[in-house]
Enzyme design. Structure first.
Site, PDB file in Angstrom:
ATOM      1  N   LYS A  98       0.823  -1.206   0.000  1.00 52.79           N
ATOM      2  CA  LYS A  98       0.000   0.000   0.000  1.00 52.79           C
ATOM      3  C   LYS A  98       0.861   1.261   0.000  1.00 52.79           C
ATOM      4  O   LYS A  98       0.358   2.352  -0.268  1.00 52.79           O
ATOM      5  CB  LYS A  98      -0.962   0.006   1.188  1.00 52.79           C
ATOM      6  CG  LYS A  98      -0.334   0.174   2.539  1.00 52.79           C
ATOM      7  CD  LYS A  98      -1.404   0.306   3.608  1.00 52.79           C
ATOM      8  CE  LYS A  98      -0.777   0.545   4.975  1.00 52.79           C
ATOM      9  NZ  LYS A  98      -1.812   0.769   6.010  1.00 52.79           N
ATOM     10  N   ASP A  99       2.163   1.137   0.314  1.00 55.12           N
ATOM     11  CA  ASP A  99       3.071   2.285   0.278  1.00 55.12           C
ATOM     12  C   ASP A  99       3.709   2.503  -1.090  1.00 55.12           C
ATOM     13  O   ASP A  99       4.423   3.492  -1.283  1.00 55.12           O
ATOM     14  CB  ASP A  99       4.194   2.107   1.309  1.00 55.12           C
ATOM     15  CG  ASP A  99       3.697   2.208   2.737  1.00 55.12           C
ATOM     16  OD1 ASP A  99       2.641   2.831   2.952  1.00 55.12           O
ATOM     17  OD2 ASP A  99       4.361   1.658   3.638  1.00 55.12           O
TER      18      ASP A  99
ATOM     19  N   THR B 133      -5.149   8.487  13.304  1.00 58.33           N
ATOM     20  CA  THR B 133      -4.994   7.714  12.075  1.00 58.33           C
ATOM     21  C   THR B 133      -4.085   8.469  11.123  1.00 58.33           C
ATOM     22  O   THR B 133      -4.060   9.704  11.131  1.00 58.33           O
ATOM     23  CB  THR B 133      -6.347   7.445  11.385  1.00 58.33           C
ATOM     24  OG1 THR B 133      -6.113   6.767  10.131  1.00 58.33           O
ATOM     25  CG2 THR B 133      -7.101   8.730  11.099  1.00 58.33           C
TER      26      THR B 133
ATOM     27  N   SER C 260      -4.349   7.938   7.839  1.00 53.86           N
ATOM     28  CA  SER C 260      -4.980   7.719   6.541  1.00 53.86           C
ATOM     29  C   SER C 260      -6.169   8.646   6.326  1.00 53.86           C
ATOM     30  O   SER C 260      -7.102   8.677   7.149  1.00 53.86           O
ATOM     31  CB  SER C 260      -5.438   6.253   6.457  1.00 53.86           C
ATOM     32  OG  SER C 260      -6.405   6.062   5.455  1.00 53.86           O
TER      33      SER C 260
ATOM     34  N   ARG D 244      -8.312   8.113   4.073  1.00 52.39           N
ATOM     35  CA  ARG D 244      -9.403   7.162   3.820  1.00 52.39           C
ATOM     36  C   ARG D 244     -10.127   6.822   5.128  1.00 52.39           C
ATOM     37  O   ARG D 244     -11.359   6.893   5.210  1.00 52.39           O
ATOM     38  CB  ARG D 244      -8.827   5.891   3.173  1.00 52.39           C
ATOM     39  CG  ARG D 244      -9.772   4.710   3.094  1.00 52.39           C
ATOM     40  CD  ARG D 244      -9.047   3.483   2.556  1.00 52.39           C
ATOM     41  NE  ARG D 244      -7.908   3.112   3.398  1.00 52.39           N
ATOM     42  CZ  ARG D 244      -8.002   2.355   4.490  1.00 52.39           C
ATOM     43  NH1 ARG D 244      -9.172   1.904   4.879  1.00 52.39           N
ATOM     44  NH2 ARG D 244      -6.918   2.063   5.188  1.00 52.39           N
ATOM     45  N   ARG D 245      -9.356   6.449   6.147  1.00 52.08           N
ATOM     46  CA  ARG D 245      -9.963   6.133   7.440  1.00 52.08           C
ATOM     47  C   ARG D 245     -10.605   7.374   8.049  1.00 52.08           C
ATOM     48  O   ARG D 245     -11.702   7.310   8.626  1.00 52.08           O
ATOM     49  CB  ARG D 245      -8.906   5.570   8.389  1.00 52.08           C
ATOM     50  CG  ARG D 245      -8.329   4.236   7.955  1.00 52.08           C
ATOM     51  CD  ARG D 245      -7.120   3.866   8.788  1.00 52.08           C
ATOM     52  NE  ARG D 245      -6.501   2.631   8.324  1.00 52.08           N
ATOM     53  CZ  ARG D 245      -5.207   2.357   8.446  1.00 52.08           C
ATOM     54  NH1 ARG D 245      -4.393   3.254   9.011  1.00 52.08           N
ATOM     55  NH2 ARG D 245      -4.720   1.222   8.015  1.00 52.08           N
TER      56      ARG D 245
ATOM     57  N   ARG E 228       1.465   9.865  13.035  1.00 49.87           N
ATOM     58  CA  ARG E 228       2.603   9.480  12.210  1.00 49.87           C
ATOM     59  C   ARG E 228       3.591   8.665  13.013  1.00 49.87           C
ATOM     60  O   ARG E 228       3.517   8.567  14.225  1.00 49.87           O
ATOM     61  CB  ARG E 228       3.300  10.729  11.650  1.00 49.87           C
ATOM     62  CG  ARG E 228       2.531  11.493  10.582  1.00 49.87           C
ATOM     63  CD  ARG E 228       2.397  10.717   9.276  1.00 49.87           C
ATOM     64  NE  ARG E 228       3.638  10.073   8.876  1.00 49.87           N
ATOM     65  CZ  ARG E 228       4.672  10.694   8.313  1.00 49.87           C
ATOM     66  NH1 ARG E 228       4.627  11.992   8.084  1.00 49.87           N
ATOM     67  NH2 ARG E 228       5.765  10.021   7.971  1.00 49.87           N
TER      68      ARG E 228
ATOM     69  N   ASN F 146       6.446   5.017  12.929  1.00 49.55           N
ATOM     70  CA  ASN F 146       6.315   3.592  12.688  1.00 49.55           C
ATOM     71  C   ASN F 146       5.342   2.973  13.688  1.00 49.55           C
ATOM     72  O   ASN F 146       4.840   3.653  14.591  1.00 49.55           O
ATOM     73  CB  ASN F 146       7.689   2.902  12.725  1.00 49.55           C
ATOM     74  CG  ASN F 146       8.377   3.046  14.069  1.00 49.55           C
ATOM     75  OD1 ASN F 146       7.765   2.929  15.126  1.00 49.55           O
ATOM     76  ND2 ASN F 146       9.678   3.303  14.039  1.00 49.55           N
TER      77      ASN F 146
ATOM     78  N   ARG G 142       3.572   4.682  17.084  1.00 49.11           N
ATOM     79  CA  ARG G 142       2.136   4.932  17.186  1.00 49.11           C
ATOM     80  C   ARG G 142       1.543   4.258  18.420  1.00 49.11           C
ATOM     81  O   ARG G 142       0.733   4.850  19.139  1.00 49.11           O
ATOM     82  CB  ARG G 142       1.435   4.442  15.916  1.00 49.11           C
ATOM     83  CG  ARG G 142       1.882   5.171  14.658  1.00 49.11           C
ATOM     84  CD  ARG G 142       1.158   4.661  13.427  1.00 49.11           C
ATOM     85  NE  ARG G 142       1.803   5.139  12.206  1.00 49.11           N
ATOM     86  CZ  ARG G 142       1.279   5.043  10.999  1.00 49.11           C
ATOM     87  NH1 ARG G 142       0.101   4.478  10.841  1.00 49.11           N
ATOM     88  NH2 ARG G 142       1.936   5.507   9.952  1.00 49.11           N
TER      89      ARG G 142
ATOM     90  N   CYS H  31      -1.795   9.732  -1.180  1.00 46.94           N
ATOM     91  CA  CYS H  31      -2.126  10.094   0.199  1.00 46.94           C
ATOM     92  C   CYS H  31      -3.055  11.296   0.275  1.00 46.94           C
ATOM     93  O   CYS H  31      -3.582  11.608   1.341  1.00 46.94           O
ATOM     94  CB  CYS H  31      -0.846  10.385   0.990  1.00 46.94           C
ATOM     95  SG  CYS H  31       0.109   8.914   1.372  1.00 46.94           S
TER      96      CYS H  31
END
Length: 326
Positions: free
Chosen positions: A97-98, A141, A143, A145-146, A163, A165, A169, A256
């Site tokens: 997805k990245d 989040t 994203s 999208r989320r 943000r 890793n 988080r 993004c």
């Protein structure tokens, strides 16, 4: 592209690899992914010396701004591609997805491995579900999208960027900076943190991002032999599914900056794909789905294109900050 790489892939007299170097980010999850690929390659080619080259990318360094503001997902792959170009590495392992939807000239997405759970995961120390969160609770989040779905369904919650890793988080959650965070279930499961998942969010409406849960391996197009060595690691059901998903995203300029979802599942030899494009505030969206027999990459691309065309016909362009790709 460099014309004089430090070395070319080394093969034995039997045509199998003698040495392969894997480029990866240095986060714990990225290293797990690279080590997983290394172990798979060692099973295929026991005599091969498989090494890992850990690297820090721009996406890892810039943690105080949203990805949509600083260059998007490509920030996580550029340094790894440079290592491929100059011969320091033979292959790069990515969370699919990245990976940008259009591969740079000279690079191939040579392998897509079997997919882990593609769901989004609700993670919280104090609450069992999104529905249990009180008014004003802070949800993190990374994203859009989320964020779009959350703002649409839970306008009483405070949605804030998250943000870093996976370990970073989780640390922010555990320090009380957020009441809950939304992460990809795949990463948590791969690192043995599945017990931290309080709930898997349903595909409707929390449709995953294109490629979520899958691992992609990138190589230089000028080294087709590496692609051949990686071929046994390809998982065709996953490859066909993400091909359809990435076609939707590519047609709509997925990045993004766009709240865009695309997820394909299987029913025997038929693929079902669901996709949406939305506004960040969740007030507007277009939803499309399709199903069909898929037995080749061409079939998968055609099904993805059908869904993209449906979204465009519904007016998805008005939800895209930069319009449709030229």
């Amino acid at each position: 592209m460099s014309q004089t790489p430090i070395f070319s892939p080394i093969a034995s007299n039997s045509g199998t690899p003698e040495r392969l170097v894997i480029a990866t980010r240095e986060s714990r999850l990225a290293m797990w992914q690279a080590e997983h690929v290394r172990d798979c390659l060692k099973k295929l080619y026991p005599a091969c010396d498989v090494q890992i080259l850990g690297m820090t990318t721009r996406g890892d360094q810039i943690l105080d701004k949203a990805l949509s503001k600083v260059g998007g997902k490509g920030l996580f792959v550029k340094e790894l591609e440079t290592a491929l170009e100059d011969g320091r590495a033979d292959l790069a392992v990515h969370s699919l997805k990245d990976v940008p939807m259009v591969m740079p000239e000279g690079f191939d997405l040579s392998c897509v491995m079997v997919r882990e759970d593609a769901h989004d995961a609700f993670v919280s120390n104090d609450y069992a579900s999104l529905e249990d969160l009180p008014k004003g609770a802070v949800v993190g989040t990374s994203s859009l999208r989320r964020e779009s779905v959350l703002r649409s369904r839970f306008p009483h919650l405070v949605i804030q960027p998250l943000r870093g890793n996976l370990d970073t988080r989780m640390g922010k959650l555990d320090r009380g900076e957020y009441q809950a965070i939304i992460l990809a279930a795949a990463g948590l499961k791969r690192l043995g943190l599945g017990s931290r998942i309080r709930a898997l969010l349903p595909i409707d409406p929390y449709t995953p991002a294109a490629g979520q849960g899958a691992l992609g391996i990138e190589t230089l197009a000028q080294h087709p032999r590496i692609r051949e060595w990686l071929a046994p690691l390809n998982d065709l059901p996953t490859l066909f599914a993400v091909t359809a998903e990435r076609m939707v995203s590519r047609q709509l300029g997925g990045s993004c900056e766009v709240p865009l979802a695309a997820y394909a599942t299987w029913d025997k030899d038929h693929m079902n794909i669901r996709s949406f494009v939305a506004s960040v505030d969740g007030t507007a969206s277009c939803l499309a789905s399709a199903q069909g027999a898929v037995k080749s990459l061409e079939d998968a691309e055609a099904l993805g294109l059908l869904v993209a065309q449906d979204l465009i016909a519904q007016g998805a362009e008005r939800l895209l900050p930069n319009g449709l790709p030229k």
